[in-house]
Design a protein around this motif. Sequence first.
Motif, PDB file in Angstrom:
ATOM      1  N   ARG A 140       0.821  -1.209   0.000  1.00 10.08           N
ATOM      2  CA  ARG A 140       0.000   0.000   0.000  1.00 10.08           C
ATOM      3  C   ARG A 140       0.856   1.260   0.000  1.00 10.08           C
ATOM      4  O   ARG A 140       0.616   2.195  -0.771  1.00 10.08           O
ATOM      5  N   LYS A 141       1.866   1.282   0.845  1.00  8.07           N
ATOM      6  CA  LYS A 141       2.665   2.499   1.010  1.00  8.07           C
ATOM      7  C   LYS A 141       3.576   2.781  -0.177  1.00  8.07           C
ATOM      8  O   LYS A 141       4.074   3.900  -0.315  1.00  8.07           O
ATOM      9  N   THR A 142       3.815   1.786  -1.027  1.00 14.31           N
ATOM     10  CA  THR A 142       4.720   2.004  -2.166  1.00 14.31           C
ATOM     11  C   THR A 142       3.995   1.978  -3.508  1.00 14.31           C
ATOM     12  O   THR A 142       4.647   2.043  -4.554  1.00 14.31           O
ATOM     13  N   PHE A 143       2.666   1.907  -3.487  1.00 19.99           N
ATOM     14  CA  PHE A 143       1.901   1.879  -4.736  1.00 19.99           C
ATOM     15  C   PHE A 143       1.519   3.300  -5.130  1.00 19.99           C
ATOM     16  O   PHE A 143       0.567   3.880  -4.597  1.00 19.99           O
ATOM     17  N   HIS A 144       2.291   3.872  -6.064  1.00 19.65           N
ATOM     18  CA  HIS A 144       2.047   5.238  -6.537  1.00 19.65           C
ATOM     19  C   HIS A 144       2.132   5.247  -8.063  1.00 19.65           C
ATOM     20  O   HIS A 144       3.182   5.558  -8.631  1.00 19.65           O
ATOM     21  N   PRO A 145       1.034   4.894  -8.754  1.00 16.22           N
ATOM     22  CA  PRO A 145       1.049   4.876 -10.223  1.00 16.22           C
ATOM     23  C   PRO A 145       1.470   6.226 -10.790  1.00 16.22           C
ATOM     24  O   PRO A 145       1.019   7.279 -10.324  1.00 16.22           O
ATOM     25  N   ALA A 146       2.337   6.176 -11.797  1.00 16.41           N
ATOM     26  CA  ALA A 146       2.905   7.397 -12.342  1.00 16.41           C
ATOM     27  C   ALA A 146       1.876   8.283 -13.028  1.00 16.41           C
ATOM     28  O   ALA A 146       2.033   9.511 -13.063  1.00 16.41           O
ATOM     29  N   ASN A 147       0.836   7.692 -13.585  1.00 16.10           N
ATOM     30  CA  ASN A 147      -0.118   8.461 -14.379  1.00 16.10           C
ATOM     31  C   ASN A 147      -1.479   8.628 -13.716  1.00 16.10           C
ATOM     32  O   ASN A 147      -2.469   8.921 -14.382  1.00 16.10           O
TER      33      ASN A 147
ATOM     34  N   ASP B 163       1.220   0.152 -18.062  1.00 14.45           N
ATOM     35  CA  ASP B 163      -0.024   0.919 -17.968  1.00 14.45           C
ATOM     36  C   ASP B 163      -0.062   1.870 -16.779  1.00 14.45           C
ATOM     37  O   ASP B 163      -0.734   2.905 -16.820  1.00 14.45           O
ATOM     38  N   ILE B 164       0.631   1.537 -15.710  1.00 16.38           N
ATOM     39  CA  ILE B 164       0.626   2.390 -14.525  1.00 16.38           C
ATOM     40  C   ILE B 164       2.014   2.948 -14.215  1.00 16.38           C
ATOM     41  O   ILE B 164       2.195   3.661 -13.217  1.00 16.38           O
ATOM     42  N   GLY B 165       2.994   2.624 -15.052  1.00 16.68           N
ATOM     43  CA  GLY B 165       4.339   3.144 -14.833  1.00 16.68           C
ATOM     44  C   GLY B 165       4.963   2.678 -13.540  1.00 16.68           C
ATOM     45  O   GLY B 165       5.711   3.409 -12.885  1.00 16.68           O
ATOM     46  N   LEU B 166       4.665   1.431 -13.163  1.00 17.67           N
ATOM     47  CA  LEU B 166       5.207   0.863 -11.934  1.00 17.67           C
ATOM     48  C   LEU B 166       5.625  -0.579 -12.174  1.00 17.67           C
ATOM     49  O   LEU B 166       5.079  -1.254 -13.045  1.00 17.67           O
ATOM     50  N   GLY B 167       6.567  -1.026 -11.366  1.00 16.14           N
ATOM     51  CA  GLY B 167       6.953  -2.425 -11.388  1.00 16.14           C
ATOM     52  C   GLY B 167       6.808  -3.018 -10.004  1.00 16.14           C
ATOM     53  O   GLY B 167       6.762  -2.297  -8.999  1.00 16.14           O
ATOM     54  N   LEU B 168       6.736  -4.335  -9.961  1.00 12.83           N
ATOM     55  CA  LEU B 168       6.613  -5.048  -8.691  1.00 12.83           C
ATOM     56  C   LEU B 168       7.685  -6.119  -8.643  1.00 12.83           C
ATOM     57  O   LEU B 168       7.903  -6.842  -9.614  1.00 12.83           O
ATOM     58  N   GLY B 169       8.370  -6.179  -7.514  1.00 12.82           N
ATOM     59  CA  GLY B 169       9.444  -7.160  -7.415  1.00 12.82           C
ATOM     60  C   GLY B 169       9.775  -7.513  -5.985  1.00 12.82           C
ATOM     61  O   GLY B 169       9.151  -7.017  -5.032  1.00 12.82           O
ATOM     62  N   LEU B 170      10.761  -8.387  -5.826  1.00 14.02           N
ATOM     63  CA  LEU B 170      11.191  -8.824  -4.505  1.00 14.02           C
ATOM     64  C   LEU B 170      12.388  -8.014  -4.056  1.00 14.02           C
ATOM     65  O   LEU B 170      13.391  -7.904  -4.766  1.00 14.02           O
ATOM     66  N   TRP B 171      12.275  -7.443  -2.874  1.00 10.51           N
ATOM     67  CA  TRP B 171      13.304  -6.577  -2.287  1.00 10.51           C
ATOM     68  C   TRP B 171      13.803  -7.195  -0.997  1.00 10.51           C
ATOM     69  O   TRP B 171      13.020  -7.557  -0.130  1.00 10.51           O
ATOM     70  N   GLN B 172      15.115  -7.327  -0.879  1.00 10.73           N
ATOM     71  CA  GLN B 172      15.712  -7.833   0.355  1.00 10.73           C
ATOM     72  C   GLN B 172      15.995  -6.648   1.263  1.00 10.73           C
ATOM     73  O   GLN B 172      16.754  -5.739   0.914  1.00 10.73           O
ATOM     74  N   GLY B 173      15.368  -6.637   2.423  1.00 18.02           N
ATOM     75  CA  GLY B 173      15.587  -5.523   3.336  1.00 18.02           C
ATOM     76  C   GLY B 173      14.807  -5.694   4.614  1.00 18.02           C
ATOM     77  O   GLY B 173      14.163  -6.718   4.859  1.00 18.02           O
TER      78      GLY B 173
ATOM     79  N   ARG C 153       7.480  -5.389  -3.126  1.00 21.84           N
ATOM     80  CA  ARG C 153       7.234  -3.950  -3.105  1.00 21.84           C
ATOM     81  C   ARG C 153       7.349  -3.378  -4.516  1.00 21.84           C
ATOM     82  O   ARG C 153       7.880  -4.009  -5.424  1.00 21.84           O
ATOM     83  N   TRP C 154       6.839  -2.158  -4.676  1.00 29.70           N
ATOM     84  CA  TRP C 154       6.781  -1.514  -5.983  1.00 29.70           C
ATOM     85  C   TRP C 154       8.039  -0.703  -6.267  1.00 29.70           C
ATOM     86  O   TRP C 154       8.685  -0.189  -5.343  1.00 29.70           O
ATOM     87  N   TYR C 155       8.384  -0.592  -7.559  1.00 34.72           N
ATOM     88  CA  TYR C 155       9.552   0.205  -7.967  1.00 34.72           C
ATOM     89  C   TYR C 155       9.192   1.069  -9.163  1.00 34.72           C
ATOM     90  O   TYR C 155       8.178   0.852  -9.847  1.00 34.72           O
ATOM     91  N   ASP C 156      10.037   2.093  -9.422  1.00 32.06           N
ATOM     92  CA  ASP C 156       9.734   3.054 -10.481  1.00 32.06           C
ATOM     93  C   ASP C 156      10.432   2.701 -11.792  1.00 32.06           C
ATOM     94  O   ASP C 156      11.108   1.682 -11.905  1.00 32.06           O
ATOM     95  N   ARG C 157      10.261   3.578 -12.752  1.00 35.65           N
ATOM     96  CA  ARG C 157      10.792   3.323 -14.098  1.00 35.65           C
ATOM     97  C   ARG C 157      12.312   3.191 -14.113  1.00 35.65           C
ATOM     98  O   ARG C 157      12.886   2.541 -14.990  1.00 35.65           O
ATOM     99  N   ASN C 158      12.978   3.804 -13.156  1.00 32.52           N
ATOM    100  CA  ASN C 158      14.437   3.725 -13.066  1.00 32.52           C
ATOM    101  C   ASN C 158      14.900   2.545 -12.204  1.00 32.52           C
ATOM    102  O   ASN C 158      16.065   2.487 -11.824  1.00 32.52           O
TER     103      ASN C 158
END
Length: 210
Positions: free
Chosen positions: A9-16, A149-159, A170-175
């Motif tokens: 929830r806290k990392t879901f910020h669609p770019a568009n 479509d939303i300018g977001l990616g989803l992946g596995l983050w170690q942390g 968690r979600w990640y951006d275009r970069n």
Amino acid sequence: MNFQPYLLRKTFHPANYSPDEVFIATDMNLYSDVRHTGWYKHPDWFAVVGVDRLYEQQDMRLSYVVWQEGINPFVVVELLSPRTEKEDLGQTLRKAENPPTKWEVYERILRVPYYIVFDRYTDQLRAFQLTGSHYRELELIESRIWIEDIGLGLGLWQGSYEGIERLWLRWYDRNRNWIATPEEIAKQEKLRADKLAQKLIDMGIDPEEI
């Protein structure tokens, strides 16, 4: 408590889409069939884009009723458990008189474009995209999926999140940068402020006088 849905929830910020055009739900009843108003599913996490964040722009939702909202979820995430795994993966057969399974609801009734399943016991991430009338499993590279479509990616983050070190979804951006949580942003800003204050002190300047 399962913290995984809160990190999503806290990392879901669609770019568009603006924040007011995004609705996110965790463990909320999702009603999908106006002919069977008592039938619902209970996704671990889902997001709807292009809908008002508040119901009728004024109130919080207690459930999500698609025939009232007019917009179906864009992405659903299920966190697998031994009890629900078969249904979540579409491996459960049902009797004709029983309600449809989760897989059937997401794929055939709601036609959710992206369906994600994550097994925290094996750290396996699987992603399905609606192609035609059926889900097609996507081939993941480095356990990541990009959704243009939303300018977001989803992946596995170690942390570490909420004091727990493990692989998190968690979600990640275009970069390919992980989207920061509000707590992480606040911590980064404090570190920058502390460094600036120390630099001023080293220069013989009292930070409070600026």
